[in-house]
Motif scaffolding. Structure first.
Motif, short mmCIF file in Angstrom:
data_model
loop_
_atom_site.label_atom_id
_atom_site.label_comp_id
_atom_site.label_asym_id
_atom_site.label_seq_id
_atom_site.Cartn_x
_atom_site.Cartn_y
_atom_site.Cartn_z
N THR A 46 7.16 0.29 7.61
CA THR A 46 6.20 1.06 6.82
C THR A 46 6.83 1.40 5.46
OG1 THR A 46 6.95 3.14 7.80
CG2 THR A 46 5.07 2.06 8.84
N TYR B 96 9.12 -11.55 2.28
CA TYR B 96 7.77 -12.06 1.98
C TYR B 96 7.88 -13.41 1.29
CZ TYR B 96 3.25 -12.68 -0.23
OH TYR B 96 2.05 -13.21 -0.65
N ILE C 76 -7.26 -9.14 2.42
CA ILE C 76 -6.19 -8.59 3.25
C ILE C 76 -4.95 -9.47 3.16
CG2 ILE C 76 -5.49 -8.07 5.63
CD1 ILE C 76 -8.43 -7.39 6.18
N THR D 71 0.90 -8.26 7.16
CA THR D 71 1.45 -6.99 7.63
C THR D 71 2.96 -7.03 7.45
OG1 THR D 71 -0.33 -6.78 9.24
CG2 THR D 71 1.65 -5.45 9.63
N THR E 109 11.53 -6.47 4.92
CA THR E 109 10.55 -7.53 5.07
C THR E 109 10.88 -8.64 4.09
OG1 THR E 109 8.78 -6.02 5.75
CG2 THR E 109 8.10 -8.14 4.86
N VAL F 131 2.46 3.19 5.65
CA VAL F 131 1.76 2.10 6.34
C VAL F 131 2.48 0.80 6.02
CG1 VAL F 131 -0.47 3.28 6.32
CG2 VAL F 131 0.12 1.73 4.45
N ASN F 132 2.15 -0.25 6.75
CA ASN F 132 2.75 -1.55 6.51
C ASN F 132 1.72 -2.60 6.13
OD1 ASN F 132 1.60 -1.75 9.03
ND2 ASN F 132 3.36 -2.71 10.01
N THR F 133 0.63 -2.16 5.52
CA THR F 133 -0.46 -3.06 5.13
C THR F 133 -0.35 -3.46 3.67
OG1 THR F 133 -1.86 -1.15 4.67
CG2 THR F 133 -2.04 -2.13 6.86
N THR F 134 -1.00 -4.58 3.34
CA THR F 134 -1.00 -5.09 1.97
C THR F 134 -2.38 -5.64 1.62
OG1 THR F 134 -0.32 -7.34 2.59
CG2 THR F 134 1.44 -5.76 2.12
N HIS G 183 0.78 -1.24 0.00
CA HIS G 183 0.00 0.00 0.00
C HIS G 183 0.81 1.29 0.00
CE1 HIS G 183 -3.47 -2.55 1.77
NE2 HIS G 183 -3.44 -2.62 0.45
#
Length: 170
Positions: free
Chosen positions: A104, A133, A97, A100, A131, A82-85, A78
């Motif tokens: 950020t 993933y 969703i 996380t 991060t 922020v650290n959302t995806t 995103h």
């Protein structure tokens, strides 16, 4: 051929900071609007038609981008501090969703794919944790520490040795 430009089909949302597109298997494109919003547009280049796409699970802004997973789905990072995806399934045309992230993401965030299939996600605007993933497990864990601030214009290239050279940008 004529080396000219013409007006394209209008988007269903305003493209701004963090906007990007990704190609679906059917040849259509999903355009993520960015600009601190959650809207997307589906663009069909054959029929020259745009339609509203699915809404991302959080706003997308500076530092937003997508990673294509081996299963054909996409992880949408995103950005916007922020650290959302979100996960985007292009066959079902739905968003869910995602995991996380550790840091950020802001302007300059990007990722590289390792030989083991995992992605190392570099946070824009920060020094410290990255991060890692894993698309197979759909998990986000702490990656190696970076020693330079990743900023606007950051990118990376893979060297013939298989290692990556990271250009921190700004």
């Amino acid at each position: 051929i004529a080396n000219t430009m013409s007006t394209g089909a209008p988007l269903t949302g305003t493209a701004g900071a963090g906007a990007f597109s990704l190609q679906r298997p059917d040849g259509k494109f999903l355009i993520v609007s960015g600009n601190g919003g959650a809207t997307t547009t589906l663009y069909d280049p054959i029929s020259f038609v745009t339609l509203s796409g699915p809404t991302t699970t959080a706003n997308v802004s500076n530092g937003g981008f997508a990673l294509q997973r081996p299963d054909g789905k996409f992880l949408i990072v995103h950005g916007g501090a922020v650290n959302t995806t979100s996960h985007y399934d292009p066959l079902a045309n739905i968003m869910t969703i995602g995991p996380t992230l550790i840091q950020t993401m802001t302007a300059g965030s990007n990722a590289l794919q390792r030989a083991d299939g995992k992605f190392l996600i570099l946070p824009g605007g920060g020094i410290g944790a990255t991060t890692l993933y894993d698309p197979a497990a759909n998990t986000a864990t702490t990656g190696p520490t970076i020693s330079a601030t990743v900023g606007v214009g950051s990118h990376n290239i893979q060297l013939p040795s298989g290692k990556y050279l990271v250009f921190p940008g700004n």
